[in-house]
Design an enzyme around this catalytic site. Sequence first.
Site, PDB file in Angstrom:
ATOM      1  N   VAL A 194       0.846  -1.195   0.000  1.00  0.00           N
ATOM      2  CA  VAL A 194       0.000   0.000   0.000  1.00  0.00           C
ATOM      3  C   VAL A 194       0.880   1.242   0.000  1.00  0.00           C
ATOM      4  CG1 VAL A 194      -1.809   1.262   1.216  1.00  0.00           C
ATOM      5  CG2 VAL A 194      -1.809  -1.254   1.229  1.00  0.00           C
ATOM      6  N   LYS A 195       0.682   2.065  -1.032  1.00  0.00           N
ATOM      7  CA  LYS A 195       1.508   3.271  -1.185  1.00  0.00           C
ATOM      8  C   LYS A 195       0.767   4.446  -0.540  1.00  0.00           C
ATOM      9  CE  LYS A 195       4.311   5.081  -4.969  1.00  0.00           C
ATOM     10  NZ  LYS A 195       4.333   5.211  -6.424  1.00  0.00           N
ATOM     11  N   VAL A 196       1.456   5.120   0.378  1.00  0.00           N
ATOM     12  CA  VAL A 196       0.834   6.146   1.221  1.00  0.00           C
ATOM     13  C   VAL A 196       1.669   7.425   1.136  1.00  0.00           C
ATOM     14  CG1 VAL A 196       0.185   6.705   3.609  1.00  0.00           C
ATOM     15  CG2 VAL A 196       0.031   4.341   2.799  1.00  0.00           C
TER      16      VAL A 196
END
Length: 215
Positions: free
Chosen positions: A86-88
């Site tokens: 998950v890219k945050v």
Amino acid sequence: MKFFIDTANLAQIKEAQDLGVLDGVTTNPSLMAKEGIKGEGNILKHYVDICNIVTGDVSAEVISTDFEGMVKEGEALADLHPQIVVKVPMIKDGVKAIKYFTEKGIRTNCTLVFSAGQALLAAKAGATYVSPFIGRLDDVSTDGLVLIEEIRTIYDNYGYQTQILAASVRHPMHIINCAKIGADVATCPLSAITALLKHPLTDSGLAQFLKDAGK
Ligand code: E4P
């Protein structure tokens, strides 16, 4: 050093995978839009299609900017496929979300990192990857490679396990210099990876060998 490809283009991902040197994929909302992928269902399906081409990690970016929204989106993305990371974004709620995901065993890539302080925060929150954007720093007359060096030093000083994922890579010298500094990963356009192949002495040497082999 691991090589990720920085695209949502399935043909390019397949070409890099077929080369045998690909370790993963990064995407972002701009790269998805460039491929014309629209609508939640199509976007989620596209991430699964990418996971089915490669064997490594695939970064899928949340578009919410509040903690609750990022958690909801990130959990749905992580449920899609075991290869999803998950890219945050590196914002206050993003740091809180990374900490939350870390405690739940969901892997993260902290994106839009432009300073050593931001990279330190990402590591403290437990990010799996940190993405310093070296090309965009170069674009504003700031040496992106200096940031990679700073992060490497800080992470080594304290033994942080967060992997340095050099992003916004534009050309083969970025890749070579990141490898010299000790970045764990470079995410690159296919053109930068294939440019590593090229040398005129290889081409002329091979032409001569083939000519001599026929004698
Ligand atoms: C990857 O994670 C980044 O989103 C990407 O490398 C940004 O690259 P750009 O600066 O070429 O858009």
